[in-house]
Write an enzyme that holds these catalytic residues in place. Structure first.
Site, PDB file in Angstrom:
ATOM      1  CD  GLN A 126       1.380   0.006  -6.714  1.00 57.03           C
ATOM      2  OE1 GLN A 126       2.330   0.766  -6.677  1.00 57.03           O
ATOM      3  NE2 GLN A 126       1.502  -1.288  -6.503  1.00 57.03           N
ATOM      4  N   GLY A 127      -3.194   2.056  -6.521  1.00 54.18           N
ATOM      5  CA  GLY A 127      -3.910   2.238  -5.253  1.00 54.18           C
ATOM      6  C   GLY A 127      -3.845   0.983  -4.406  1.00 54.18           C
ATOM      7  CE1 TYR A 128      -2.160  -3.187  -6.365  1.00 54.74           C
ATOM      8  CE2 TYR A 128      -0.390  -4.342  -5.261  1.00 54.74           C
ATOM      9  CZ  TYR A 128      -1.284  -4.261  -6.291  1.00 54.74           C
ATOM     10  OH  TYR A 128      -1.307  -5.243  -7.251  1.00 54.74           O
ATOM     11  CB  SER A 129       0.113   1.882   0.384  1.00 57.97           C
ATOM     12  OG  SER A 129       1.129   1.156  -0.221  1.00 57.97           O
ATOM     13  CD  GLU A 244       5.528  -2.054  -7.386  1.00 55.04           C
ATOM     14  OE1 GLU A 244       4.481  -2.673  -7.150  1.00 55.04           O
ATOM     15  OE2 GLU A 244       5.900  -1.073  -6.736  1.00 55.04           O
ATOM     16  CB  SER A 383      10.295  -1.570   3.391  1.00 51.46           C
ATOM     17  OG  SER A 383      10.070  -2.726   4.151  1.00 51.46           O
ATOM     18  CD  GLU A 385      13.704  -2.054   6.782  1.00 50.63           C
ATOM     19  OE1 GLU A 385      13.037  -1.878   5.745  1.00 50.63           O
ATOM     20  OE2 GLU A 385      14.283  -1.121   7.373  1.00 50.63           O
TER      21      GLU A 385
HETATM   22  C1  LIG Z   1       7.877   7.572  -2.437  1.00 55.80           C
HETATM   23  C2  LIG Z   1       6.902   6.462  -2.260  1.00 55.80           C
HETATM   24  C3  LIG Z   1       6.025   6.161  -3.275  1.00 55.80           C
HETATM   25  C4  LIG Z   1       5.073   5.170  -3.116  1.00 55.80           C
HETATM   26  N1  LIG Z   1       4.173   4.941  -4.139  1.00 55.80           N
HETATM   27  C5  LIG Z   1       3.146   4.101  -3.937  1.00 55.80           C
HETATM   28  C6  LIG Z   1       2.102   3.989  -4.916  1.00 55.80           C
HETATM   29  O1  LIG Z   1       2.128   4.638  -5.970  1.00 55.80           O
HETATM   30  N2  LIG Z   1       1.066   3.183  -4.653  1.00 55.80           N
HETATM   31  C7  LIG Z   1       0.985   2.436  -3.508  1.00 55.80           C
HETATM   32  O2  LIG Z   1       0.018   1.700  -3.361  1.00 55.80           O
HETATM   33  N3  LIG Z   1       1.961   2.510  -2.565  1.00 55.80           N
HETATM   34  C8  LIG Z   1       3.025   3.333  -2.743  1.00 55.80           C
HETATM   35  N4  LIG Z   1       4.011   3.455  -1.777  1.00 55.80           N
HETATM   36  C9  LIG Z   1       3.847   2.731  -0.513  1.00 55.80           C
HETATM   37  C10 LIG Z   1       4.904   1.686  -0.217  1.00 55.80           C
HETATM   38  O3  LIG Z   1       4.673   0.523  -0.958  1.00 55.80           O
HETATM   39  C11 LIG Z   1       4.855   1.454   1.321  1.00 55.80           C
HETATM   40  O4  LIG Z   1       5.313   2.648   1.931  1.00 55.80           O
HETATM   41  C12 LIG Z   1       5.724   0.304   1.751  1.00 55.80           C
HETATM   42  O5  LIG Z   1       5.126  -0.920   1.352  1.00 55.80           O
HETATM   43  C13 LIG Z   1       5.964   0.274   3.274  1.00 55.80           C
HETATM   44  O6  LIG Z   1       4.745   0.296   3.967  1.00 55.80           O
HETATM   45  P1  LIG Z   1       4.444   1.333   5.152  1.00 55.80           P
HETATM   46  O7  LIG Z   1       4.809   2.696   4.637  1.00 55.80           O
HETATM   47  O8  LIG Z   1       3.047   1.097   5.629  1.00 55.80           O
HETATM   48  O9  LIG Z   1       5.488   0.978   6.306  1.00 55.80           O
HETATM   49  P2  LIG Z   1       5.325  -0.116   7.448  1.00 55.80           P
HETATM   50  O10 LIG Z   1       4.838  -1.400   6.867  1.00 55.80           O
HETATM   51  O11 LIG Z   1       4.579   0.476   8.583  1.00 55.80           O
HETATM   52  O12 LIG Z   1       6.841  -0.329   7.847  1.00 55.80           O
HETATM   53  C14 LIG Z   1       7.554   0.549   8.724  1.00 55.80           C
HETATM   54  C15 LIG Z   1       8.955  -0.073   8.941  1.00 55.80           C
HETATM   55  O13 LIG Z   1       8.832  -1.357   9.582  1.00 55.80           O
HETATM   56  C16 LIG Z   1       9.446  -2.358   8.793  1.00 55.80           C
HETATM   57  N5  LIG Z   1       8.689  -3.608   8.872  1.00 55.80           N
HETATM   58  C17 LIG Z   1       7.344  -3.749   8.748  1.00 55.80           C
HETATM   59  N6  LIG Z   1       7.007  -5.057   8.857  1.00 55.80           N
HETATM   60  C18 LIG Z   1       8.171  -5.750   9.034  1.00 55.80           C
HETATM   61  C19 LIG Z   1       8.488  -7.132   9.192  1.00 55.80           C
HETATM   62  N7  LIG Z   1       7.541  -8.079   9.167  1.00 55.80           N
HETATM   63  N8  LIG Z   1       9.791  -7.482   9.333  1.00 55.80           N
HETATM   64  C20 LIG Z   1      10.784  -6.532   9.361  1.00 55.80           C
HETATM   65  N9  LIG Z   1      10.532  -5.196   9.217  1.00 55.80           N
HETATM   66  C21 LIG Z   1       9.259  -4.819   9.053  1.00 55.80           C
HETATM   67  C22 LIG Z   1       9.417  -1.813   7.375  1.00 55.80           C
HETATM   68  O14 LIG Z   1      10.365  -2.407   6.545  1.00 55.80           O
HETATM   69  C23 LIG Z   1       9.699  -0.327   7.617  1.00 55.80           C
HETATM   70  O15 LIG Z   1      11.061  -0.085   7.794  1.00 55.80           O
HETATM   71  C24 LIG Z   1       5.001   4.424  -1.915  1.00 55.80           C
HETATM   72  C25 LIG Z   1       5.904   4.717  -0.884  1.00 55.80           C
HETATM   73  C26 LIG Z   1       6.833   5.730  -1.036  1.00 55.80           C
HETATM   74  C27 LIG Z   1       7.768   6.026   0.112  1.00 55.80           C
END
Ligand SMILES: Cc1cc2nc3c(=O)[nH]c(=O)nc-3n(C[C@H](O)[C@H](O)[C@H](O)COP(=O)(O)OP(=O)(O)OC[C@H]3O[C@@H](n4cnc5c(N)ncnc54)[C@H](O)[C@@H]3O)c2cc1C
Length: 398
Positions: A126-129, A244, A383, A385
């Site tokens: 998955q290439g989302y993030s 998902e 996440s 949150e």
């Molecule tokens: C082990 C692992 C595997 C993953 N695998 C994949 C993958 O295969 N493909 C892919 O595309 N992605 C993947 N991800 C990415 C995952 O979907 C993101 O890490 C996740 O969506 C959080 O985004 P971020 O890391 O940019 O954190 P941020 O968005 O920067 O968040 C940081 C913190 O702030 C909080 N926060 C942010 N915005 C708000 C808000 N509006 N209100 C309250 N709190 C908030 C968050 O909940 C978190 O606690 C993976 C992540 C992990 C840890």
């Protein structure tokens, strides 16, 4: 609703149990139950066994090769597989990109990709993030510029789970910068062998390399590998995320881990007696067991309502939050049960053929790794949150 399984559901459970008992290789099940490292081949072996039986894609319609099970049957199947120690069927192909291709893909995409996902010929990731675009996914910056019959893709994806094994990646890319950010995104299927794609591992808290960065430098992608319309990718992306999050409660796996926790607490000792007889520790196990039962009931309620609606609703977020919290609590209690014996981290002890001595018994060695790995469950798939924001807006109307 009636929470008792019907006679035919119980018969279905027996059929699944008999099949899994007869067909799940013992070495594979031992690896899963002992929290050992799984290879690409391990995942694919079980995938292919289920594919041969026609059981690999539990939620697919029969016209595409699904078994035609009800949601309750899918749940029973998950529980039986988890209890026996089967590797999970990875969601990226079967549960994520396949439903998008079925709903929005061209006939050629359906004909080519769906049978290959079913058979396990292609491994998807998955290439989302992106760095800076996780929760705020619509801010993603990876560009795809149209040049005749193909796109040129440049940018970076991150946290890409098991991408080191992948044949294909489904990617959200920016194809327009005007208007709302959501309106300029497209959904591309990219062959990982295309020149310009680079995968770099990221070392996780548990010392393993389960996730990656993926870089795109002038990657040429044929336009017919775009799913649906240009700039409409956000709609398909949200559809995929709904899929998902179902099945994310992880009830079957947590039930298995609860039994493991009890087993450890029977073997470990506190003040000269088995830890399981310690009133405070027993209370904590009981508390988790109650929470898990409540989650199971909620899961069954959601399943019983599925099919009466178009897709999974916001209650999937409740399952994600509670499911991940329970998985984390179970790993915490296991660590506490073994105390300081869980601290030494012996990376090689995760290999199935490791013959070295481990401090505090063989079950203690992987526990620290599992504990650290489980920190991910409240982050990935959106996440907790963010899930709570969804619940507050869409369920509670706040
Ligand atoms: C082990 C692992 C595997 C993953 N695998 C994949 C993958 O295969 N493909 C892919 O595309 N992605 C993947 N991800 C990415 C995952 O979907 C993101 O890490 C996740 O969506 C959080 O985004 P971020 O890391 O940019 O954190 P941020 O968005 O920067 O968040 C940081 C913190 O702030 C909080 N926060 C942010 N915005 C708000 C808000 N509006 N209100 C309250 N709190 C908030 C968050 O909940 C978190 O606690 C993976 C992540 C992990 C840890």
């Amino acid at each position: 609703m009636d929470l008792e399984y019907t006679a035919s559901e119980r018969a279905f459970r027996d059929e699944v149990r008999a099949f899994v008992t007869a067909n799940l290789p013992a070495d594979l099940s031992a690896k899963v139950l002992e929290a050992k490292r799984l290879t690409r081949d391990d995942f694919m072996r079980w995938h292919k066994i289920l594919a041969a039986k026609g059981w690999v894609a539990a939620g697919w319609p029969q016209q595409y090769g699904g078994p035609g099970w009800t949601p309750v049957q899918q749940h029973l199947f998950d529980e039986e597989c988890a209890a026996a120690g089967a590797p999970v069927i990875l969601p990226f192909g079967v549960r994520m990109v396949a439903p998008v291709i079925m709903a929005f893909g061209s006939q050629a995409q359906k004909d080519y990709f769906l049978p290959r996902i079913l058979s396990g010929e292609d491994w998807w990731c998955q290439g989302y993030s992106e760095p800076g675009s996780g929760s705020d996914l619509a801010s993603l910056k990876t560009r795809a510029e149209r040049q005749g019959d193909h796109y040129i893709v440049n940018g970076q994806k991150t946290w890409n789970t098991l991408g080191q094994y992948a044949d294909w990646i489904f990617c959200l890319v920016r194809t327009a910068t005007e208007g709302r950010p959501q309106e300029g995104i497209s959904f591309l299927l990219i062959d990982m062998k295309t020149p310009g794609v680079t995968v770099r591992p990221i070392r996780m808290l548990d010392g393993e390399e389960e996730i990656n960065e993926v870089w795109f430098e002038n990657v040429k992608v044929p336009v017919d590998q775009r799913v649906g319309e240009e700039n409409k990718g956000w709609t398909y992306a949200k559809f995929l995320l709904g899929h998902e999050r179902t099945g994310i409660a992880g009830v079957g796996k947590s039930k298995r881990e609860l039994q493991k926790l009890k087993g450890i607490a029977r073997k470990e000792r506190a003040s000269g007696r088995p830890l399981i007889e310690d009133a405070r520790f027993r209370d904590r196990i009981a508390q988790i067991e109650i929470e898990l039962l409540a989650l199971e009931v909620t899961n069954l309620r959601v399943l019983s309502e599925e099919g009466t609606r178009k897709g999974p609703g916001p209650e999937a977020s409740i399952l994600k939050v509670r499911g991940s919290e329970i998985q984390q609590s179970l790993s915490e209690l296991m660590m506490q049960a073994v105390g300081h014996y869980g601290v030494p981290y012996v990376r090689e002890a995760l290999d199935a053929d490791y013959k070295g001595e481990t401090v505090g018994g063989d079950y203690a060695a992987p526990l620290a790794g599992v504990y650290f790995n489980m920190r991910k469950t409240s982050i990935y798939s959106g996440s907790n949150e963010i899930q709570k924001n969804i619940i507050s807006q869409m369920v509670l109307g706040l």
